[in-house]
Design a protein around this motif. Sequence first.
Motif, PDB file in Angstrom:
ATOM      1  N   GLU A  36       0.849  -1.200   0.000  1.00 16.04           N
ATOM      2  CA  GLU A  36       0.000   0.000   0.000  1.00 16.04           C
ATOM      3  C   GLU A  36       0.883   1.248   0.000  1.00 16.04           C
ATOM      4  N   ALA A  37       0.538   2.182  -0.894  1.00 13.08           N
ATOM      5  CA  ALA A  37       1.341   3.392  -1.022  1.00 13.08           C
ATOM      6  C   ALA A  37       1.120   4.375   0.143  1.00 13.08           C
ATOM      7  N   ARG A  38      -0.089   4.393   0.689  1.00 12.33           N
ATOM      8  CA  ARG A  38      -0.420   5.395   1.704  1.00 12.33           C
ATOM      9  C   ARG A  38      -0.170   4.876   3.119  1.00 12.33           C
ATOM     10  N   SER A  39      -0.355   5.777   4.101  1.00 12.60           N
ATOM     11  CA  SER A  39      -0.163   5.387   5.500  1.00 12.60           C
ATOM     12  C   SER A  39      -1.417   4.694   6.028  1.00 12.60           C
ATOM     13  N   ARG A  40      -1.254   3.981   7.140  1.00 13.16           N
ATOM     14  CA  ARG A  40      -2.407   3.340   7.773  1.00 13.16           C
ATOM     15  C   ARG A  40      -3.454   4.394   8.152  1.00 13.16           C
ATOM     16  N   ASP A  41      -2.995   5.524   8.713  1.00 15.94           N
ATOM     17  CA  ASP A  41      -3.939   6.578   9.125  1.00 15.94           C
ATOM     18  C   ASP A  41      -4.766   7.065   7.939  1.00 15.94           C
ATOM     19  N   TYR A  42      -4.084   7.278   6.812  1.00 15.59           N
ATOM     20  CA  TYR A  42      -4.783   7.778   5.629  1.00 15.59           C
ATOM     21  C   TYR A  42      -5.856   6.778   5.185  1.00 15.59           C
ATOM     22  N   CYS A  43      -5.484   5.505   5.144  1.00 12.31           N
ATOM     23  CA  CYS A  43      -6.436   4.478   4.686  1.00 12.31           C
ATOM     24  C   CYS A  43      -7.632   4.381   5.627  1.00 12.31           C
ATOM     25  N   THR A 102     -27.068  -2.850   5.590  1.00 19.75           N
ATOM     26  CA  THR A 102     -26.555  -2.334   6.861  1.00 19.75           C
ATOM     27  C   THR A 102     -25.744  -1.070   6.596  1.00 19.75           C
ATOM     28  N   VAL A 103     -26.063  -0.015   7.334  1.00 16.38           N
ATOM     29  CA  VAL A 103     -25.310   1.226   7.207  1.00 16.38           C
ATOM     30  C   VAL A 103     -24.111   1.159   8.158  1.00 16.38           C
ATOM     31  N   TYR A 104     -22.912   1.160   7.568  1.00 20.30           N
ATOM     32  CA  TYR A 104     -21.660   1.033   8.324  1.00 20.30           C
ATOM     33  C   TYR A 104     -20.579   1.618   7.417  1.00 20.30           C
ATOM     34  N   GLY A 105     -19.917   2.680   7.861  1.00 12.76           N
ATOM     35  CA  GLY A 105     -18.997   3.418   6.992  1.00 12.76           C
ATOM     36  C   GLY A 105     -17.889   2.534   6.423  1.00 12.76           C
ATOM     37  N   GLN A 106     -17.526   2.819   5.167  1.00 14.75           N
ATOM     38  CA  GLN A 106     -16.453   2.042   4.538  1.00 14.75           C
ATOM     39  C   GLN A 106     -15.171   2.102   5.359  1.00 14.75           C
ATOM     40  N   GLN A 107     -14.903   3.271   5.973  1.00 15.56           N
ATOM     41  CA  GLN A 107     -13.646   3.354   6.732  1.00 15.56           C
ATOM     42  C   GLN A 107     -13.698   2.514   8.001  1.00 15.56           C
ATOM     43  N   GLU A 108     -14.905   2.216   8.460  1.00 12.32           N
ATOM     44  CA  GLU A 108     -15.016   1.312   9.622  1.00 12.32           C
ATOM     45  C   GLU A 108     -14.689  -0.119   9.185  1.00 12.32           C
ATOM     46  N   VAL A 109     -15.161  -0.488   8.002  1.00  6.85           N
ATOM     47  CA  VAL A 109     -14.824  -1.815   7.453  1.00  6.85           C
ATOM     48  C   VAL A 109     -13.305  -1.925   7.307  1.00  6.85           C
ATOM     49  N   VAL A 110     -12.707  -0.853   6.762  1.00  9.32           N
ATOM     50  CA  VAL A 110     -11.255  -0.852   6.548  1.00  9.32           C
ATOM     51  C   VAL A 110     -10.515  -0.964   7.892  1.00  9.32           C
ATOM     52  N   LYS A 111     -10.972  -0.231   8.901  1.00 10.32           N
ATOM     53  CA  LYS A 111     -10.320  -0.308  10.232  1.00 10.32           C
ATOM     54  C   LYS A 111     -10.392  -1.727  10.789  1.00 10.32           C
ATOM     55  N   ASP A 112     -11.574  -2.351  10.685  1.00  9.79           N
ATOM     56  CA  ASP A 112     -11.744  -3.716  11.206  1.00  9.79           C
ATOM     57  C   ASP A 112     -10.828  -4.692  10.468  1.00  9.79           C
ATOM     58  N   LEU A 113     -10.731  -4.534   9.143  1.00  8.47           N
ATOM     59  CA  LEU A 113      -9.904  -5.439   8.348  1.00  8.47           C
ATOM     60  C   LEU A 113      -8.424  -5.281   8.687  1.00  8.47           C
ATOM     61  N   ILE A 114      -7.982  -4.025   8.817  1.00  4.19           N
ATOM     62  CA  ILE A 114      -6.566  -3.781   9.126  1.00  4.19           C
ATOM     63  C   ILE A 114      -6.226  -4.374  10.501  1.00  4.19           C
ATOM     64  N   ALA A 115      -7.101  -4.115  11.488  1.00  5.25           N
ATOM     65  CA  ALA A 115      -6.841  -4.619  12.841  1.00  5.25           C
ATOM     66  C   ALA A 115      -6.727  -6.149  12.816  1.00  5.25           C
ATOM     67  N   ARG A 116      -7.610  -6.786  12.069  1.00  6.60           N
ATOM     68  CA  ARG A 116      -7.615  -8.242  12.037  1.00  6.60           C
ATOM     69  C   ARG A 116      -6.396  -8.797  11.280  1.00  6.60           C
ATOM     70  N   ARG A 117      -6.038  -8.157  10.166  1.00  7.95           N
ATOM     71  CA  ARG A 117      -4.862  -8.614   9.420  1.00  7.95           C
ATOM     72  C   ARG A 117      -3.603  -8.508  10.284  1.00  7.95           C
ATOM     73  N   ILE A 118      -3.526  -7.419  11.051  1.00  8.80           N
ATOM     74  CA  ILE A 118      -2.344  -7.235  11.906  1.00  8.80           C
ATOM     75  C   ILE A 118      -2.364  -8.261  13.050  1.00  8.80           C
ATOM     76  N   ALA A 119      -3.551  -8.491  13.646  1.00  9.01           N
ATOM     77  CA  ALA A 119      -3.661  -9.485  14.724  1.00  9.01           C
ATOM     78  C   ALA A 119      -3.283 -10.880  14.214  1.00  9.01           C
ATOM     79  N   ASP A 120      -3.560 -11.163  12.959  1.00  5.58           N
ATOM     80  CA  ASP A 120      -3.225 -12.471  12.371  1.00  5.58           C
ATOM     81  C   ASP A 120      -1.808 -12.499  11.788  1.00  5.58           C
ATOM     82  N   GLN A 121      -1.015 -11.488  12.128  1.00  4.73           N
ATOM     83  CA  GLN A 121       0.359 -11.357  11.601  1.00  4.73           C
ATOM     84  C   GLN A 121       0.415 -11.300  10.077  1.00  4.73           C
ATOM     85  N   GLY A 122      -0.645 -10.742   9.492  1.00  5.26           N
ATOM     86  CA  GLY A 122      -0.656 -10.567   8.036  1.00  5.26           C
ATOM     87  C   GLY A 122       0.324  -9.469   7.649  1.00  5.26           C
TER      88      GLY A 122
END
Length: 397
Positions: A36-43, A102-122
């Motif tokens: 990924e070219a951008r920072s975690r915060d940006y994403c 279900t109304v749930y912001g795309q950036q919330e989906v992205v936050k959940d995915l990043i947290a999980r990938r990091i927890a799984d040592q992705g």
Amino acid sequence: MTTPIRTQVCIIGAGPAGLLLSHLLHLNGIESVVIEARSRDYCEARVRAGVLEQGSVDILTESGLGERLSREGLRHTGFEMHFRGQRHRIALDELTGGKAITVYGQQEVVKDLIARRIADQGQVLFDSSDVSVHNVETDSPMVRYQHGGIAYELSCDYLVGCDGFHGICRRQIPSSVLKTYDRVYPFSWLGILAEAAPAQHELIYAHHERGFALFSMRSPKITRLYVQCANDDRAENWSDDRLWNELTIRLGTKEGWVPNIGPIIQKGITPMRSFVCAPMRHGRLFLAGDAAHIVPPTGAKGMNLAVSDVIVLSRAMEMFYKRGNTRGLERYNDIALRRVWKGERFSWHMTSMLHTFPEHDPFHEQMQLAELDYYTGSVAGRTALAENYVGLPIEEF
Ligand code: APR
Ligand code: PHB
């Protein structure tokens, strides 16, 4: 000096498409690296759409990402079409055998995915630079990039371009092979987030002679609203007073309903475009999400099409890595594209039916109103809207 490394699947881009693909592959024991070219915060901070189809909610939940989504996501069993000052409800659940959105912001989906990938040592490599893609027409594709001051050469079995509309991967497909379909609409949306309790619990898509408006929300305290504006318009041209006035006129009903007004905490312009590229596979390169297609936001399909591409691709890769069967990989282009085109059609239809077009005359306006009357007045019409809105099924291989 470059450091050579290897993985099974290399994914470019950590938006919803790239992150979800990496997560689903991991659950199937397939290793990937996300560059990924951008920072975690940006994403995590990019404010985008916020409607999840039933199938998107299901895959997130089944793959272990449903915890915050089920707590904070707002499940809607209907939405409203508004024209001639009156609302017409589309009862999603009744018309589709119990499905909803279900109304749930795309950036919330992205936050959940990043947290999980990091927890799984992705491996999600934010802040990568000088990313370039090579040898996609051979059996040994490769990506060069810099990360943490080190230059890498990452070899892989397959490369997946999840790098959005402006990414580099689509350009790997030679112009003699690549076909693109494009439509830029003669208007944009000005979107705001307001600190105001949503005055109505479901979304409202409004047709008005002054232009389209949309009432949506992010939480019980935050309303999300959009008005149609000109393509060359700027957010600064819209004072808070002008915006609330326009929203009140376009969304207000004959019975006196108007949206709740509150401090505006975010304002931005979204251009409107339909775009598809074909094929979505070339050699060992696959494209998924915005890298291959764009929809205008009127049908709320952008993130959902990214999710369905990735569902198809992860199933295809599972079939290959677990059973050595390449059928899914061979069918990816056809299956993903057919569903993409249906999402494109629905978004284009909703856009065409609800906006004012500069070239329109009074005849066109009557055609729109007759169409709205038909789609909201007959069970067949409402069912057509509902089954598209909650999401069409994904074909098997
Ligand atoms: N190298 C690495 N990363 C890149 C590169 C590059 N050369 N070019 C782009 N990227 C990254 C972007 O920084 C971005 O984080 O690819 C990511 C693409 O993410 P998205 O644009 O969110 O695309 P996608 O995952 O397909 O999600 C589609 O986004 O625009 C919305 O409505 C759309 O909801 C839909 C969703
Ligand atoms: C949003 O809430 O941002 C939203 C909802 C529905 C759409 C587009 C955007 O069609």
